[in-house]
Design a protein around this motif. Structure first.
Motif, PDB file in Angstrom:
ATOM      1  N   ALA A 236       0.676  -1.160   0.035  1.00 36.94           N
ATOM      2  CA  ALA A 236      -0.197   0.202   0.129  1.00 36.94           C
ATOM      3  C   ALA A 236       0.881   1.092  -0.002  1.00 36.94           C
ATOM      4  O   ALA A 236       2.042   1.179   0.379  1.00 36.94           O
ATOM      5  CB  ALA A 236      -0.770  -0.042   1.432  1.00 36.94           C
ATOM      6  N   SER A 237       0.375   2.313  -0.677  1.00 33.14           N
ATOM      7  CA  SER A 237       1.264   3.723  -0.627  1.00 33.14           C
ATOM      8  C   SER A 237       1.479   4.167   0.816  1.00 33.14           C
ATOM      9  O   SER A 237       2.199   4.877   1.034  1.00 33.14           O
ATOM     10  CB  SER A 237       0.460   4.727  -1.440  1.00 33.14           C
ATOM     11  OG  SER A 237      -0.852   4.829  -0.976  1.00 33.14           O
ATOM     12  N   ASN A 238       0.380   3.680   1.770  1.00 34.32           N
ATOM     13  CA  ASN A 238       0.570   4.296   3.080  1.00 34.32           C
ATOM     14  C   ASN A 238       0.439   2.677   4.131  1.00 34.32           C
ATOM     15  O   ASN A 238      -0.376   2.070   3.668  1.00 34.32           O
ATOM     16  CB  ASN A 238      -0.646   5.021   3.543  1.00 34.32           C
ATOM     17  CG  ASN A 238      -0.492   5.614   4.569  1.00 34.32           C
ATOM     18  OD1 ASN A 238      -0.204   5.138   5.813  1.00 34.32           O
ATOM     19  ND2 ASN A 238      -1.029   7.007   4.711  1.00 34.32           N
ATOM     20  N   SER A 239       1.318   2.869   5.088  1.00 33.16           N
ATOM     21  CA  SER A 239       1.347   1.594   5.915  1.00 33.16           C
ATOM     22  C   SER A 239       0.244   1.396   6.733  1.00 33.16           C
ATOM     23  O   SER A 239      -0.103   0.562   7.290  1.00 33.16           O
ATOM     24  CB  SER A 239       2.688   1.573   6.679  1.00 33.16           C
ATOM     25  OG  SER A 239       2.608   2.704   7.335  1.00 33.16           O
ATOM     26  N   SER A 240      -0.814   2.466   6.700  1.00 35.43           N
ATOM     27  CA  SER A 240      -1.807   2.568   7.494  1.00 35.43           C
ATOM     28  C   SER A 240      -2.922   2.248   6.827  1.00 35.43           C
ATOM     29  O   SER A 240      -4.186   2.464   7.186  1.00 35.43           O
ATOM     30  CB  SER A 240      -1.841   3.908   8.293  1.00 35.43           C
ATOM     31  OG  SER A 240      -2.155   5.012   7.249  1.00 35.43           O
ATOM     32  N   GLU A 241      -3.011   1.713   5.453  1.00 37.49           N
ATOM     33  CA  GLU A 241      -4.056   1.368   4.825  1.00 37.49           C
ATOM     34  C   GLU A 241      -4.028  -0.124   4.448  1.00 37.49           C
ATOM     35  O   GLU A 241      -3.012  -0.883   4.588  1.00 37.49           O
ATOM     36  CB  GLU A 241      -3.994   2.109   3.480  1.00 37.49           C
ATOM     37  CG  GLU A 241      -4.172   3.559   3.372  1.00 37.49           C
ATOM     38  CD  GLU A 241      -4.017   4.119   2.228  1.00 37.49           C
ATOM     39  OE1 GLU A 241      -3.687   3.404   1.141  1.00 37.49           O
ATOM     40  OE2 GLU A 241      -4.247   5.366   2.051  1.00 37.49           O
ATOM     41  N   CYS A 242      -5.212  -0.716   4.327  1.00 41.35           N
ATOM     42  CA  CYS A 242      -5.250  -2.327   4.130  1.00 41.35           C
ATOM     43  C   CYS A 242      -4.682  -2.622   2.914  1.00 41.35           C
ATOM     44  O   CYS A 242      -4.777  -1.548   1.811  1.00 41.35           O
ATOM     45  CB  CYS A 242      -6.927  -2.585   4.164  1.00 41.35           C
ATOM     46  SG  CYS A 242      -7.567  -2.540   5.537  1.00 41.35           S
ATOM     47  N   VAL A 243      -4.182  -3.602   2.395  1.00 44.62           N
ATOM     48  CA  VAL A 243      -3.795  -3.985   1.249  1.00 44.62           C
ATOM     49  C   VAL A 243      -3.856  -5.673   1.052  1.00 44.62           C
ATOM     50  O   VAL A 243      -4.038  -6.075   1.841  1.00 44.62           O
ATOM     51  CB  VAL A 243      -2.026  -3.869   1.152  1.00 44.62           C
ATOM     52  CG1 VAL A 243      -1.469  -4.665   2.269  1.00 44.62           C
ATOM     53  CG2 VAL A 243      -1.474  -4.412  -0.239  1.00 44.62           C
ATOM     54  N   LYS A 244      -4.309  -5.899  -0.394  1.00 38.30           N
ATOM     55  CA  LYS A 244      -4.939  -7.284  -0.516  1.00 38.30           C
ATOM     56  C   LYS A 244      -3.980  -7.860  -1.541  1.00 38.30           C
ATOM     57  O   LYS A 244      -3.428  -7.211  -2.346  1.00 38.30           O
ATOM     58  CB  LYS A 244      -6.340  -7.111  -1.272  1.00 38.30           C
ATOM     59  CG  LYS A 244      -6.962  -8.441  -1.477  1.00 38.30           C
ATOM     60  CD  LYS A 244      -8.477  -8.324  -2.124  1.00 38.30           C
ATOM     61  CE  LYS A 244      -9.043  -9.726  -2.416  1.00 38.30           C
ATOM     62  NZ  LYS A 244     -10.391  -9.285  -2.863  1.00 38.30           N
ATOM     63  N   HIS A 245      -3.549  -9.215  -1.290  1.00 39.14           N
ATOM     64  CA  HIS A 245      -2.613  -9.804  -1.998  1.00 39.14           C
ATOM     65  C   HIS A 245      -3.576 -11.355  -2.276  1.00 39.14           C
ATOM     66  O   HIS A 245      -4.359 -11.615  -1.670  1.00 39.14           O
ATOM     67  CB  HIS A 245      -1.408 -10.362  -1.346  1.00 39.14           C
ATOM     68  CG  HIS A 245      -0.823  -9.532  -0.609  1.00 39.14           C
ATOM     69  ND1 HIS A 245      -0.189  -8.233  -1.244  1.00 39.14           N
ATOM     70  CD2 HIS A 245      -0.441  -9.224   0.473  1.00 39.14           C
ATOM     71  CE1 HIS A 245       0.294  -7.537  -0.338  1.00 39.14           C
ATOM     72  NE2 HIS A 245       0.095  -7.988   0.908  1.00 39.14           N
ATOM     73  N   GLN A 246      -3.165 -11.995  -3.673  1.00 43.64           N
ATOM     74  CA  GLN A 246      -3.954 -12.876  -4.074  1.00 43.64           C
ATOM     75  C   GLN A 246      -2.981 -13.980  -4.676  1.00 43.64           C
ATOM     76  O   GLN A 246      -1.852 -13.381  -5.289  1.00 43.64           O
ATOM     77  CB  GLN A 246      -5.074 -12.558  -5.084  1.00 43.64           C
ATOM     78  CG  GLN A 246      -6.110 -11.872  -4.389  1.00 43.64           C
ATOM     79  CD  GLN A 246      -7.333 -11.721  -5.396  1.00 43.64           C
ATOM     80  OE1 GLN A 246      -7.066 -10.895  -6.689  1.00 43.64           O
ATOM     81  NE2 GLN A 246      -8.422 -11.942  -5.175  1.00 43.64           N
ATOM     82  N   GLY A 247      -3.275 -15.354  -4.722  1.00 40.60           N
ATOM     83  CA  GLY A 247      -2.542 -16.363  -5.178  1.00 40.60           C
ATOM     84  C   GLY A 247      -2.986 -17.663  -5.212  1.00 40.60           C
ATOM     85  O   GLY A 247      -3.959 -17.785  -4.200  1.00 40.60           O
ATOM     86  N   GLU A 248      -2.660 -18.670  -6.007  1.00 42.13           N
ATOM     87  CA  GLU A 248      -2.812 -20.009  -5.807  1.00 42.13           C
ATOM     88  C   GLU A 248      -1.983 -20.830  -4.757  1.00 42.13           C
ATOM     89  O   GLU A 248      -0.635 -20.687  -4.919  1.00 42.13           O
ATOM     90  CB  GLU A 248      -2.967 -20.839  -7.042  1.00 42.13           C
ATOM     91  CG  GLU A 248      -3.696 -22.002  -7.081  1.00 42.13           C
ATOM     92  CD  GLU A 248      -3.627 -22.661  -8.473  1.00 42.13           C
ATOM     93  OE1 GLU A 248      -3.882 -23.841  -8.572  1.00 42.13           O
ATOM     94  OE2 GLU A 248      -3.608 -21.857  -9.468  1.00 42.13           O
ATOM     95  N   VAL A 249      -2.363 -21.326  -3.570  1.00 41.12           N
ATOM     96  CA  VAL A 249      -1.668 -22.159  -2.681  1.00 41.12           C
ATOM     97  C   VAL A 249      -2.441 -23.226  -2.444  1.00 41.12           C
ATOM     98  O   VAL A 249      -3.475 -23.377  -2.168  1.00 41.12           O
ATOM     99  CB  VAL A 249      -1.719 -21.193  -1.366  1.00 41.12           C
ATOM    100  CG1 VAL A 249      -0.699 -21.936  -0.477  1.00 41.12           C
ATOM    101  CG2 VAL A 249      -1.111 -19.778  -1.727  1.00 41.12           C
ATOM    102  N   CYS A 250      -1.530 -24.295  -2.740  1.00 40.49           N
ATOM    103  CA  CYS A 250      -2.076 -25.765  -2.332  1.00 40.49           C
ATOM    104  C   CYS A 250      -3.122 -26.204  -3.077  1.00 40.49           C
ATOM    105  O   CYS A 250      -4.273 -26.637  -2.682  1.00 40.49           O
ATOM    106  CB  CYS A 250      -2.202 -25.876  -0.853  1.00 40.49           C
ATOM    107  SG  CYS A 250      -0.964 -25.814   0.130  1.00 40.49           S
ATOM    108  N   GLY A 251      -3.261 -25.670  -4.337  1.00 42.65           N
ATOM    109  CA  GLY A 251      -4.597 -25.900  -5.188  1.00 42.65           C
ATOM    110  C   GLY A 251      -5.610 -24.882  -4.892  1.00 42.65           C
ATOM    111  O   GLY A 251      -6.802 -25.333  -5.294  1.00 42.65           O
ATOM    112  N   ARG A 252      -5.526 -23.933  -4.099  1.00 43.70           N
ATOM    113  CA  ARG A 252      -6.662 -23.096  -3.812  1.00 43.70           C
ATOM    114  C   ARG A 252      -6.385 -21.674  -4.023  1.00 43.70           C
ATOM    115  O   ARG A 252      -5.163 -21.248  -3.959  1.00 43.70           O
ATOM    116  CB  ARG A 252      -6.905 -23.118  -2.012  1.00 43.70           C
ATOM    117  CG  ARG A 252      -6.926 -24.659  -1.549  1.00 43.70           C
ATOM    118  CD  ARG A 252      -7.002 -24.757  -0.090  1.00 43.70           C
ATOM    119  NE  ARG A 252      -8.191 -24.339   0.341  1.00 43.70           N
ATOM    120  CZ  ARG A 252      -8.940 -24.734   1.689  1.00 43.70           C
ATOM    121  NH1 ARG A 252      -7.735 -25.257   2.360  1.00 43.70           N
ATOM    122  NH2 ARG A 252     -10.151 -24.456   1.857  1.00 43.70           N
TER     123      ARG A 252
END
Length: 474
Positions: A236-252
Motif C-alpha cells: 500500500a502507498s501508506n502503511s496505515s492502509e489495508c492491502v490485498k494480495h492473491q495467489g494460488e496455494v495448495c490448489g486453492r
C-alpha cells in the motif's frame, strides 16, 4: 498442455465445420466495460448485434474480415464475479466458439487496471492452461499511461499490445492491424486452440479470504509472502492502509488482506480501515482472521492491538481467529517451545482462541498445509456463521451502541441516586476543613470523591453531571 491441434479434433455429426476451421479466428474478449467489448466486436465482425447466452452479458457473433470468418465471444465482467462462478461462465463462453478460442483479447483501461485485476485475469487464463498467454493480445482502450500491473500483463503477453481509439470514426484501420496480428498468432501456434482444464474446477471451489492482523507490519508481510509463496508483493502507498494480495496455494485461490495496526489510532480511522478490510473480502466475507505474532512474550502494544481488534469487531471475531506464530529458526527450538508452553499471557491468548494456532518457519514454510487445516476447521464449524461478513460487522457496531446507551442510562440513574443522598453543605464544609492539606479546594475534593466511586467514561455525561451537581450544592 490444454491445447489441441486441428488433427486432434473430431468433427461432430451435427457440426458444419471441418479441419480447415482450425485456421479461422475464434476470438474471446475479456474486460470490464461491456460497451467497449461490444464496440470491438462490431469492428471485428462488422455486425451490430450479437446473440446472447443464458441471459448473461456474453455472446458471440460472426462476420467476414480478411477472407476469414471470425467468431467473437464477449465474456461477462470476470472482475465482478465470485471465484466459484468463473469456471461455469468460461465453460459457457467456450461453448459459443467450438472447439475453442484461438485468440484472447484482453481489454484494459490502464488507469483503471489494478494488481488485483491482473491476478484475477491470470486466474481465469490459468483455466485454459499454461499456453493461454501465447494466444493473448492486450487491447488498450484509452491512450494513457499505464502502471506496473499493466506492464506485467503486457510482458506476460509477449509484448503484444494494440491501442484502439473507439471514439474515432475510422477506427477500422486499427482493427485491420489487429486482424493481421491475430492471424499471425494463429499461424505461430500452428492452429492450436485453447480448452478448459477440468482439473481446475475443484480448485476454484475452495477459495479462501483471510485477514492478517497484528501490531507488526513486517511480520504480516513476511507471513503473506510465505503463505502465497511469493518473494515480492505489492504494498500500500501508506502503511496505515489495508492491502490485498492473491495467489494460488495448495490448489486453492487465496486472498490475503493485511489489516494495518489499529492500536493508538483515532476511532474514525480504526472504523474506516476495519470496514474496508471486510469489504475487500466481499461478497463471501472473511473465512479467518490470522493474528500474526513472533514467538516471544507479548508486549503492551500487542495486548493493546488485540483489545482494539476485539472491541472493533466485537467478541464474535474470536470464533474466526487463529494465531500464527512466526519464527526464523528450527520449529523444535527449546527456547521457542518454552515460551509457548509457559508464558501466561500466551496461554491465556491460546485459551481465548481455543488453542487454534500454528508455528510457521517463514523460511521453509512447511506448516502452510497445517495452517489451512486450522482455517478449514474455523469455517466449517457448525455453531456459527460460515464467514465474518459486513453484516456481522454492522451488527457488532449496533450492539456497541446499545451497550453504550445502557451504560449511560445506568450512570444517569446513579447520578439521581447520588443527588438524593448528597451530603449537606455543613458536612461538606466540615470535611473540606479536615482535608484542607490534601485538597485546597472543597469542589476539587468533591470531584475526586465522585471519580473515586464512579467511572464516568462519556464526556457528555461528565458535563451533565458537573453542571447538575454544581447547581445542586452551591
Amino acid at each position: 498442455m490444454a491445447t489441441k491441434t486441428a488433427e486432434d479434433f473430431q468433427k461432430p455429426e451435427d457440426s458444419s465445420y471441418d479441419i480447415k476451421d482450425s485456421r479461422e479466428l475464434r476470438i474471446m474478449l475479456f474486460g470490464k466495460s461491456n460497451d467497449k467489448k461490444s464496440a470491438l466486436e462490431k469492428l471485428l465482425v462488422g455486425k451490430k448485434e450479437s446473440k446472447g447466452f443464458g441471459g448473461k452479458q456474453s455472446g458471440s457473433a460472426s462476420g467476414e474480415r480478411n477472407r476469414k470468418p471470425p467468431t467473437v465471444v464477449k465474456t461477462p465482467n470476470i472482475f465482478s464475479l465470485p471465484v466459484e462462478a468463473l469456471f461455469k461462465e468460461m465453460k459457457s463462453c467456450v461453448s459459443l466458439c467450438p472447439p475453442g478460442p484461438n485468440v484472447l483479447l484482453l481489454l484494459v483501461k490502464p488507469s483503471d487496471f489494478t494488481e488485483e485485476n491482473r491476478q484475477t485475469l491470470n486466474l481465469v487464463l490459468s483455466l485454459f492452461g499454461q499456453d493461454a498467454f501465447n494466444h493473448s493480445i492486450i487491447i488498450r482502450t484509452h491512450n494513457e499511461e499505464g502502471n506496473n500491473s499493466v506492464d506485467k500483463l503486457i510482458e506476460e503477453s509477449k509484448q503484444r499490445q494494440q491501442f484502439i481509439n473507439f471514439d474515432r470514426k475510422d477506427s477500422f484501420s486499427d482493427s485491420s492491424e489487429l486482424m493481421e496480428e491475430m492471424n499471425e498468432i494463429v499461424s505461430k501456434n500452428w492452429g492450436e486452440y485453447l480448452m478448459l482444464k477440468e482439473e481446475a474446477k475443484p480448485n476454484l471451489k475452495s477459495s479462501l479470504n483471510l485477514v492478517l492482523c497484528g501490531r507488526r507490519g513486517a511480520e504480516k508481510t513476511s507471513a503473506a509472502k510465505a503463505i502465497l509463496g511469493q518473494t515480492e508483493l505489492h504494498s500500500a502507498s501508506n502503511s496505515s492502509e489495508c492491502v490485498k494480495h492473491q495467489g494460488e496455494v495448495c490448489g486453492r485461490w487465496v486472498s490475503l488482506v493485511e489489516l494495518p495496526a489499529l492500536y493508538g489510532k483515532p476511532q474514525e480511522a480504526v472504523m474506516e480501515e476495519s470496514f474496508k478490510c471486510i469489504s475487500l473480502c466481499d461478497p463471501e466475507g472473511v473465512h479467518a482472521f490470522i493474528l500474526v505474532l513472533p514467538v516471544a512474550p507479548l508486549t503492551d502494544e500487542d495486548k493493546g492491538e488485540l483489545e482494539t481488534i476485539q472491541d472493533t469487531f466485537s467478541s464474535r471475531v474470536n470464533d474466526f481467529t487463529m494465531i500464527l506464530f512466526t519464527v526464523d529458526s528450527d520449529l523444535t527450538d527449546p527456547a521457542a517451545e518454552n515460551i509457548l508452553n509457559t508464558d501466561q499471557d500466551i496461554q491465556k491468548l491460546l485459551q481465548t482462541f481455543r488453542q487454534r494456532h500454528v508455528v510457521l518457519n517463514i523460511k521453509d514454510k512447511q506448516q502452510i498445509t497445517k495452517m489451512f487445516e486450522v482455517v478449514d476447521k474455523i469455517s466449517d464449524a457448525t455453531n456459527k456463521p460460515h464467514c465474518y461478513t459486513k453484516t456481522t460487522f454492522l451488527h457488532a457496531q449496533m450492539d456497541k451502541v446499545l451497550q453504550q446507551d445502557k451504560s449511560i442510562q445506568m450512570q444517569h440513574d446513579e447520578l439521581e441516586k447520588l443527588k438524593t443522598n448528597m451530603m449537606t453543605c455543613d458536612e461538606v464544609e466540615g470535611k473540606r476543613l479536615r482535608l484542607s492539606q490534601d485538597c485546597a479546594d472543597w469542589e476539587d475534593w468533591l470531584w475526586k470523591e465522585l471519580y473515586r466511586k464512579y467511572d464516568f467514561r462519556k464526556r457528555q455525561v461528565y458535563s451533565c453531571i458537573k453542571s447538575n451537581i454544581s447547581h445542586t450544592i452551591l
